[in-house]
Design a protein around this motif. Sequence first.
Motif, PDB file in Angstrom:
ATOM      1  N   VAL A   3       0.701  -1.140   0.015  1.00  0.00           N
ATOM      2  CA  VAL A   3      -0.034  -0.051  -0.081  1.00  0.00           C
ATOM      3  C   VAL A   3       1.089   1.282   0.073  1.00  0.00           C
ATOM      4  O   VAL A   3       1.961   1.245   0.700  1.00  0.00           O
ATOM      5  CB  VAL A   3      -0.687   0.096   1.234  1.00  0.00           C
ATOM      6  CG1 VAL A   3      -1.663   1.359   1.269  1.00  0.00           C
ATOM      7  CG2 VAL A   3      -1.800  -1.247   1.434  1.00  0.00           C
ATOM      8  N   GLU A   4       0.612   2.201  -1.026  1.00  0.00           N
ATOM      9  CA  GLU A   4       1.284   3.457  -1.011  1.00  0.00           C
ATOM     10  C   GLU A   4       0.381   4.665  -1.023  1.00  0.00           C
ATOM     11  O   GLU A   4      -0.713   4.364  -1.630  1.00  0.00           O
ATOM     12  CB  GLU A   4       2.303   3.513  -2.079  1.00  0.00           C
ATOM     13  CG  GLU A   4       3.445   2.261  -2.074  1.00  0.00           C
ATOM     14  CD  GLU A   4       4.553   2.422  -3.097  1.00  0.00           C
ATOM     15  OE1 GLU A   4       4.709   3.487  -3.730  1.00  0.00           O
ATOM     16  OE2 GLU A   4       5.276   1.275  -3.427  1.00  0.00           O
ATOM     17  N   SER A   5       0.886   5.749  -0.585  1.00  0.00           N
ATOM     18  CA  SER A   5       0.218   7.028  -0.753  1.00  0.00           C
ATOM     19  C   SER A   5       1.172   7.775  -1.038  1.00  0.00           C
ATOM     20  O   SER A   5       1.969   8.328  -0.149  1.00  0.00           O
ATOM     21  CB  SER A   5      -0.543   7.286   0.578  1.00  0.00           C
ATOM     22  OG  SER A   5      -0.941   8.762   0.567  1.00  0.00           O
ATOM     23  N   LEU A   6       0.974   8.542  -2.133  1.00  0.00           N
ATOM     24  CA  LEU A   6       2.227   9.520  -2.691  1.00  0.00           C
ATOM     25  C   LEU A   6       1.721  10.883  -2.653  1.00  0.00           C
ATOM     26  O   LEU A   6       0.436  10.992  -3.439  1.00  0.00           O
ATOM     27  CB  LEU A   6       2.424   9.094  -4.181  1.00  0.00           C
ATOM     28  CG  LEU A   6       3.049   7.565  -3.980  1.00  0.00           C
ATOM     29  CD1 LEU A   6       3.411   7.121  -5.600  1.00  0.00           C
ATOM     30  CD2 LEU A   6       4.457   7.561  -3.348  1.00  0.00           C
ATOM     31  N   GLY A   7       2.141  11.926  -2.410  1.00  0.00           N
ATOM     32  CA  GLY A   7       1.923  13.099  -2.416  1.00  0.00           C
ATOM     33  C   GLY A   7       2.322  13.621  -4.048  1.00  0.00           C
ATOM     34  O   GLY A   7       3.296  13.262  -4.484  1.00  0.00           O
ATOM     35  N   GLN A 147       5.415   5.763 -11.008  1.00  0.00           N
ATOM     36  CA  GLN A 147       5.036   4.570 -11.740  1.00  0.00           C
ATOM     37  C   GLN A 147       3.557   4.777 -11.991  1.00  0.00           C
ATOM     38  O   GLN A 147       2.980   5.394 -11.135  1.00  0.00           O
ATOM     39  CB  GLN A 147       5.362   3.360 -10.834  1.00  0.00           C
ATOM     40  CG  GLN A 147       6.881   3.000 -10.837  1.00  0.00           C
ATOM     41  CD  GLN A 147       7.135   1.979  -9.632  1.00  0.00           C
ATOM     42  OE1 GLN A 147       6.271   1.510  -8.855  1.00  0.00           O
ATOM     43  NE2 GLN A 147       8.197   0.916 -10.039  1.00  0.00           N
ATOM     44  N   ILE A 148       3.122   4.009 -13.115  1.00  0.00           N
ATOM     45  CA  ILE A 148       1.700   4.151 -13.786  1.00  0.00           C
ATOM     46  C   ILE A 148       0.921   2.951 -13.845  1.00  0.00           C
ATOM     47  O   ILE A 148       1.248   1.763 -13.899  1.00  0.00           O
ATOM     48  CB  ILE A 148       1.761   4.827 -15.067  1.00  0.00           C
ATOM     49  CG1 ILE A 148       2.520   3.921 -15.937  1.00  0.00           C
ATOM     50  CG2 ILE A 148       2.181   6.283 -15.005  1.00  0.00           C
ATOM     51  CD1 ILE A 148       2.365   4.253 -17.483  1.00  0.00           C
ATOM     52  N   ASP A 149      -0.552   3.316 -13.514  1.00  0.00           N
ATOM     53  CA  ASP A 149      -1.561   1.907 -13.595  1.00  0.00           C
ATOM     54  C   ASP A 149      -1.720   2.088 -14.996  1.00  0.00           C
ATOM     55  O   ASP A 149      -2.767   2.643 -15.600  1.00  0.00           O
ATOM     56  CB  ASP A 149      -2.865   2.206 -12.639  1.00  0.00           C
ATOM     57  CG  ASP A 149      -3.629   1.558 -12.816  1.00  0.00           C
ATOM     58  OD1 ASP A 149      -3.477   0.273 -13.507  1.00  0.00           O
ATOM     59  OD2 ASP A 149      -4.955   1.506 -12.331  1.00  0.00           O
ATOM     60  N   LEU A 150      -1.149   1.285 -15.890  1.00  0.00           N
ATOM     61  CA  LEU A 150      -1.187   1.516 -17.379  1.00  0.00           C
ATOM     62  C   LEU A 150      -2.363   1.021 -17.894  1.00  0.00           C
ATOM     63  O   LEU A 150      -3.085   1.469 -18.853  1.00  0.00           O
ATOM     64  CB  LEU A 150      -0.204   0.906 -18.117  1.00  0.00           C
ATOM     65  CG  LEU A 150       0.193   0.696 -19.498  1.00  0.00           C
ATOM     66  CD1 LEU A 150       0.445   2.068 -19.925  1.00  0.00           C
ATOM     67  CD2 LEU A 150       1.124  -0.422 -19.901  1.00  0.00           C
ATOM     68  N   ILE A 164      -0.990  -1.107  -4.243  1.00  0.00           N
ATOM     69  CA  ILE A 164      -2.094  -0.230  -4.382  1.00  0.00           C
ATOM     70  C   ILE A 164      -1.782   0.991  -3.943  1.00  0.00           C
ATOM     71  O   ILE A 164      -1.206   1.439  -2.779  1.00  0.00           O
ATOM     72  CB  ILE A 164      -3.247  -0.957  -3.235  1.00  0.00           C
ATOM     73  CG1 ILE A 164      -3.846  -2.080  -3.714  1.00  0.00           C
ATOM     74  CG2 ILE A 164      -4.652   0.193  -3.177  1.00  0.00           C
ATOM     75  CD1 ILE A 164      -4.791  -2.789  -2.732  1.00  0.00           C
ATOM     76  N   ARG A 165      -1.843   1.919  -4.654  1.00  0.00           N
ATOM     77  CA  ARG A 165      -1.732   3.393  -4.519  1.00  0.00           C
ATOM     78  C   ARG A 165      -2.958   4.539  -4.640  1.00  0.00           C
ATOM     79  O   ARG A 165      -3.811   4.268  -5.290  1.00  0.00           O
ATOM     80  CB  ARG A 165      -0.648   3.719  -5.500  1.00  0.00           C
ATOM     81  CG  ARG A 165       0.532   3.195  -5.745  1.00  0.00           C
ATOM     82  CD  ARG A 165       1.417   3.637  -6.362  1.00  0.00           C
ATOM     83  NE  ARG A 165       2.808   3.042  -6.794  1.00  0.00           N
ATOM     84  CZ  ARG A 165       3.868   3.481  -7.096  1.00  0.00           C
ATOM     85  NH1 ARG A 165       3.722   4.634  -7.676  1.00  0.00           N
ATOM     86  NH2 ARG A 165       5.012   2.974  -6.959  1.00  0.00           N
ATOM     87  N   PHE A 166      -2.866   5.361  -3.571  1.00  0.00           N
ATOM     88  CA  PHE A 166      -3.923   6.509  -3.652  1.00  0.00           C
ATOM     89  C   PHE A 166      -3.093   7.565  -3.145  1.00  0.00           C
ATOM     90  O   PHE A 166      -2.627   7.560  -2.030  1.00  0.00           O
ATOM     91  CB  PHE A 166      -4.970   6.013  -3.122  1.00  0.00           C
ATOM     92  CG  PHE A 166      -6.103   7.341  -3.250  1.00  0.00           C
ATOM     93  CD1 PHE A 166      -6.812   7.099  -4.473  1.00  0.00           C
ATOM     94  CD2 PHE A 166      -6.363   8.395  -2.444  1.00  0.00           C
ATOM     95  CE1 PHE A 166      -7.939   8.184  -4.573  1.00  0.00           C
ATOM     96  CE2 PHE A 166      -7.279   9.387  -3.032  1.00  0.00           C
ATOM     97  CZ  PHE A 166      -8.130   9.210  -3.894  1.00  0.00           C
ATOM     98  N   PRO A 167      -3.183   8.705  -3.782  1.00  0.00           N
ATOM     99  CA  PRO A 167      -3.641   8.653  -5.302  1.00  0.00           C
ATOM    100  C   PRO A 167      -2.701   7.928  -6.241  1.00  0.00           C
ATOM    101  O   PRO A 167      -1.437   7.637  -5.861  1.00  0.00           O
ATOM    102  CB  PRO A 167      -3.471  10.275  -5.738  1.00  0.00           C
ATOM    103  CG  PRO A 167      -3.366  10.896  -4.394  1.00  0.00           C
ATOM    104  CD  PRO A 167      -2.658   9.869  -3.358  1.00  0.00           C
ATOM    105  N   SER A 168      -3.168   7.446  -7.371  1.00  0.00           N
ATOM    106  CA  SER A 168      -2.471   6.696  -8.442  1.00  0.00           C
ATOM    107  C   SER A 168      -2.518   7.560  -9.630  1.00  0.00           C
ATOM    108  O   SER A 168      -2.805   8.850  -9.745  1.00  0.00           O
ATOM    109  CB  SER A 168      -3.215   5.368  -8.991  1.00  0.00           C
ATOM    110  OG  SER A 168      -4.471   5.691  -9.609  1.00  0.00           O
TER     111      SER A 168
END
Length: 280
Positions: A3-7, A147-150, A164-168
């Motif tokens: 799980v990742e959360s990226l600013g 990195q992208i959710d292609l 699982i990222r949000f925002p992605s």
Amino acid sequence: MEVESLGTVGTSALKPQQRRNHLVQDVFSAVLAEAGRQGYASAEAVTDEQPLEEQITTSWFDWFDGKRQEGRYARATEGEALKQSYGEILLRAYEEGGYTAPKAFLNSLTKDELEVVQRVHTLTDTIQVDSLSEEGAVNLLVPPPAQIDLNHNGVTLSGTTRTIRFPSSTTPREVVTAWEEATAGMSWEERSVYVMHMMLPIMTANTVRDSNGNFLYDREPGDPGFFNPLASPDYSYIQATQDYLDELEDFRAKMPIEKYERDKAFWTLFQERLTENGAK
């Protein structure tokens, strides 16, 4: 699954490393666009005052140095070599068509160069290029926060590792802005709780039950019928926050008052920020 959360949004309220995340996403979204791929939906256009090759190196170096200060890539001598080596790989990928044909480019790398890629992305297993998907391959050629959710399935592949990222990369800019404002000052642990809540619709949408409502199985990404409701044009983030607020009221008597008040404050604030930023 990680799980990742990226600013991502470049506002004064963001921490320095979040601004570095944003810059990397902007630059590599431009790189991917030149290759005919979609980068971050929230990315801003980069200026043409500096060649993109230079922006690739600068944004990567700045992001890496910031993460090393936080403790990632902490071994200084090896870290500097790792930064330089991966930077060279990024430039080669840009110059040699790696973002158009990522698997072919990865297959052109030496064993030592693949190890550099593995270390940058903190992958446990040795990279087996032929086993990678297109998404898993291209994401090895961009810094971790870019990195992208292609395929827009709600899961981001780094090699064969699912996150699982949000925002992605698919999250609309106005939603990202609202999220950054609502989570400002939170620790990673605090944000990760709400990340899981934001991604919960994907999990519930892919739970299969029988006619009596009994659990049968969960569809996994790649399975027939797997569905990402967040990718639907009519998905409403404002409605999602309202659903969580309604759920809190329904279960208020069954939870600690501290949790109720904390979660109500967050979902109310996030909903307000979504509305203010023009999200639906």
